[in-house]
Design a protein around this motif. Structure first.
Motif, PDB file in Angstrom:
ATOM      1  N   GLY A  66       2.918 -13.212 -47.981  1.00 47.63           N
ATOM      2  CA  GLY A  66       1.734 -13.755 -48.347  1.00 47.63           C
ATOM      3  C   GLY A  66       1.737 -15.305 -48.566  1.00 47.63           C
ATOM      4  O   GLY A  66       1.136 -16.002 -49.195  1.00 47.63           O
ATOM      5  N   GLU A  69      -1.000 -17.808 -47.854  1.00 49.58           N
ATOM      6  CA  GLU A  69      -2.513 -17.655 -48.121  1.00 49.58           C
ATOM      7  C   GLU A  69      -2.768 -18.518 -49.347  1.00 49.58           C
ATOM      8  O   GLU A  69      -1.856 -18.862 -50.224  1.00 49.58           O
ATOM      9  CB  GLU A  69      -2.272 -16.244 -48.964  1.00 49.58           C
ATOM     10  CG  GLU A  69      -2.281 -15.211 -47.683  1.00 49.58           C
ATOM     11  CD  GLU A  69      -2.365 -13.817 -48.022  1.00 49.58           C
ATOM     12  OE1 GLU A  69      -2.708 -13.455 -49.307  1.00 49.58           O
ATOM     13  OE2 GLU A  69      -2.037 -12.934 -47.573  1.00 49.58           O
ATOM     14  N   LYS A 182      -6.656 -18.297 -45.418  1.00 48.36           N
ATOM     15  CA  LYS A 182      -7.111 -17.276 -46.218  1.00 48.36           C
ATOM     16  C   LYS A 182      -6.138 -16.129 -45.686  1.00 48.36           C
ATOM     17  O   LYS A 182      -5.885 -15.227 -47.046  1.00 48.36           O
ATOM     18  CB  LYS A 182      -8.366 -16.805 -45.843  1.00 48.36           C
ATOM     19  CG  LYS A 182      -9.655 -17.539 -45.912  1.00 48.36           C
ATOM     20  CD  LYS A 182     -10.983 -17.072 -45.521  1.00 48.36           C
ATOM     21  CE  LYS A 182     -12.009 -18.054 -46.090  1.00 48.36           C
ATOM     22  NZ  LYS A 182     -13.249 -17.317 -45.565  1.00 48.36           N
ATOM     23  N   ALA A 183      -5.495 -16.059 -44.617  1.00 43.96           N
ATOM     24  CA  ALA A 183      -4.726 -14.932 -44.277  1.00 43.96           C
ATOM     25  C   ALA A 183      -3.962 -14.994 -43.170  1.00 43.96           C
ATOM     26  O   ALA A 183      -4.510 -15.857 -42.229  1.00 43.96           O
ATOM     27  CB  ALA A 183      -5.258 -13.483 -44.435  1.00 43.96           C
TER      28      ALA A 183
END
Length: 187
Positions: A66, A69, A182-183
């Motif tokens: 992550g 992100e 966002k991802a």
């Protein structure tokens, strides 16, 4: 109506066919794909794991954790590159350069670095046009297979020219309106 015909009529056919054709065109396997979801849409890339194994593995590790992100495309130079990651120091390991035969074309995914070829770590760039002067000087580890309109949208955002060095050698064109990640989804 059968489940297959229901899916085909629901609008999934064209996107799935496009992705299949893109995979055939690049020779990529499904597990060698990544989708970067931004505040302006999604871009999907095919990795080059045979030519840049350490860089691909590092990017996948960061994506799975992550790390990307909330990060932004902090440098946007229309016709050149869009660049994301972080300008801040971090404790992530450096990756040795893996120069290869892939040219810098529109949609090329490369590992950003400073003057030291082995200083790449977390930052990446996506070419907005052909950049042959970068060939053999930076690690190319992927190529855009879908989402060119998103790449264009990011490259066309309004920017503010900023310099982070005293000599004003490198301009960092920062978007006036932040474009965030966002991802990052591995396939």
């Amino acid at each position: 109506m059968t489940p297959v015909s229901r899916r085909l009529s629901s609008g999934l056919f064209l996107p799935l066919m496009t992705l299949c054709l893109a995979l055939v065109g690049t020779g990529a396997k499904a597990e060698d794909l990544v989708t970067i979801e931004t505040s302006l849409g999604e871009m999907t890339f095919a990795f080059f794991p045979d030519e840049a194994p350490q860089t691909v593995a590092n990017f996948k590790r960061l994506a799975q954790s992550g790390w990307y992100e909330g990060k932004s495309f902090y440098r946007v130079v229309k016709g050149h590159v869009i660049q994301a990651g972080s300008l801040d120091e971090n404790s992530e390991p450096m990756v040795e350069a893996e120069f290869n035969h892939h040219p810098h074309l529109k949609g090329t995914l490369g590992l950003a670095r400073d003057e030291d070829p082995n200083s790449g770590s977390t930052e990446f760039y996506i070419c907005h046009g052909a950049r042959p002067h970068l060939d053999g000087r930076y690690t190319v580890f992927g190529q855009l297979v879908s989402g060119e309109a998103v790449l264009d949208a990011i490259a066309n955002v309004e920017v503010i020219e900023k310099y982070y060095d005293e000599d004003k050698k490198v301009a960092f064109h920062e978007p006036k309106t932040q474009v965030t990640i966002k991802a990052v989804r591995l396939h």
